[in-house]
Structure formats: structure tokens, C-alpha cells
Motif scaffolding. Structure first.
Motif, short mmCIF file in Angstrom:
data_model
loop_
_atom_site.label_atom_id
_atom_site.label_comp_id
_atom_site.label_asym_id
_atom_site.label_seq_id
_atom_site.Cartn_x
_atom_site.Cartn_y
_atom_site.Cartn_z
N SER A 186 -5.73 -3.54 6.12
CA SER A 186 -6.16 -3.11 7.45
C SER A 186 -5.44 -1.83 7.89
O SER A 186 -5.91 -1.13 8.80
CB SER A 186 -5.93 -4.22 8.48
OG SER A 186 -4.55 -4.40 8.71
N GLN A 187 -4.33 -1.51 7.25
CA GLN A 187 -3.59 -0.29 7.59
C GLN A 187 -4.19 0.96 6.93
O GLN A 187 -3.89 2.08 7.34
CB GLN A 187 -2.12 -0.43 7.17
CG GLN A 187 -1.41 -1.58 7.83
CD GLN A 187 -1.49 -1.52 9.33
OE1 GLN A 187 -1.13 -0.51 9.94
NE2 GLN A 187 -1.97 -2.59 9.94
N GLN A 219 -4.55 -8.76 3.33
CA GLN A 219 -5.50 -8.37 4.37
C GLN A 219 -4.83 -7.48 5.42
O GLN A 219 -5.42 -6.50 5.86
CB GLN A 219 -6.11 -9.61 5.02
CG GLN A 219 -7.24 -9.26 5.97
CD GLN A 219 -8.04 -10.47 6.39
OE1 GLN A 219 -8.00 -11.50 5.73
NE2 GLN A 219 -8.77 -10.34 7.47
N THR A 220 -3.62 -7.80 5.80
CA THR A 220 -2.89 -6.97 6.76
C THR A 220 -2.61 -5.59 6.19
O THR A 220 -2.78 -4.58 6.87
CB THR A 220 -1.56 -7.65 7.17
OG1 THR A 220 -1.86 -8.92 7.74
CG2 THR A 220 -0.79 -6.82 8.16
N VAL A 267 4.02 -8.66 2.97
CA VAL A 267 2.95 -8.84 3.96
C VAL A 267 1.67 -9.20 3.20
O VAL A 267 1.45 -8.72 2.09
CB VAL A 267 2.76 -7.54 4.77
CG1 VAL A 267 1.67 -7.68 5.79
CG2 VAL A 267 4.07 -7.15 5.46
N ASP A 268 0.83 -10.03 3.81
CA ASP A 268 -0.40 -10.44 3.12
C ASP A 268 -1.33 -9.24 2.90
O ASP A 268 -1.28 -8.23 3.61
CB ASP A 268 -1.11 -11.54 3.92
CG ASP A 268 -1.61 -11.05 5.26
OD1 ASP A 268 -2.82 -10.83 5.39
OD2 ASP A 268 -0.78 -10.88 6.18
#
Length: 84
Positions: free
Chosen positions: A31-32, A27-28, A24-25
Motif C-alpha cells: 500500500s506504500q 499488504q501494508t 510489516v505484512d
């Protein structure tokens, strides 16, 4: 009606983010994480820091005096060619 405030399982979240790296990138993933307020800014900061680290690493291999290095190269070239 009421909402139950469930505690954040920090360890589980960090393990999930770590296991998803490369899938997963960034930034994602960022964000978690509950302590990252702006994932886009965090990604920019990481890229900037990596670039600075590369530049610092490369600079550590450069001679302090550029002119001295050029003169040394000329001397070596002269020795190799037999002109000096």
C-alpha cells in the motif's frame, strides 16, 4: 491558500518498503508503493504466482509417463527382491 505538490522520492519509498519486509505484512508494504492500486489484489496475485511456481517446479521432477514410472519401479523392486 495553496498546496505545494512535493515530488515523490521513489527511491526512498522503495528502500523503506524493502527494509520493512518481514517486519510489516505484505499488504501494508504494497500500500506504500505509489504504483499499486489495490494492495489486496496484489497480495492475492503474488500468492497465486508463488503457488504456480511451486507446482511448475514440482512438475519438472515428475516423469512424463506415469505408467512407465510405475513399471520401472516394479522392475527395480523385482531386481532387489530377486524375483525377476
Amino acid at each position: 491558500m495553496f498546496t505545494v505538490a512535493t515530488p515523490i522520492n521513489e527511491t526512498e519509498i522503495v528502500q523503506l518498503v524493502t527494509s520493512l519486509q518481514g517486519i510489516v505484512d505484505d499488504q501494508t508494504l504494497l500500500s506504500q508503493l505509489w504504483f499499486i492500486r489495490d494492495p489486496a489484489e496484489a497480495v492475492r496475485n503474488i500468492r497465486k504466482q508463488k503457488q504456480e511456481n511451486v507446482e511448475s517446479y514440482q512438475a519438472s521432477f515428475q516423469a512424463p509417463g506415469g505408467d512407465e514410472e510405475k513399471e520401472a519401479e516394479k522392475r527395480v523392486d523385482g531386481l532387489l527382491s530377486g524375483t525377476e
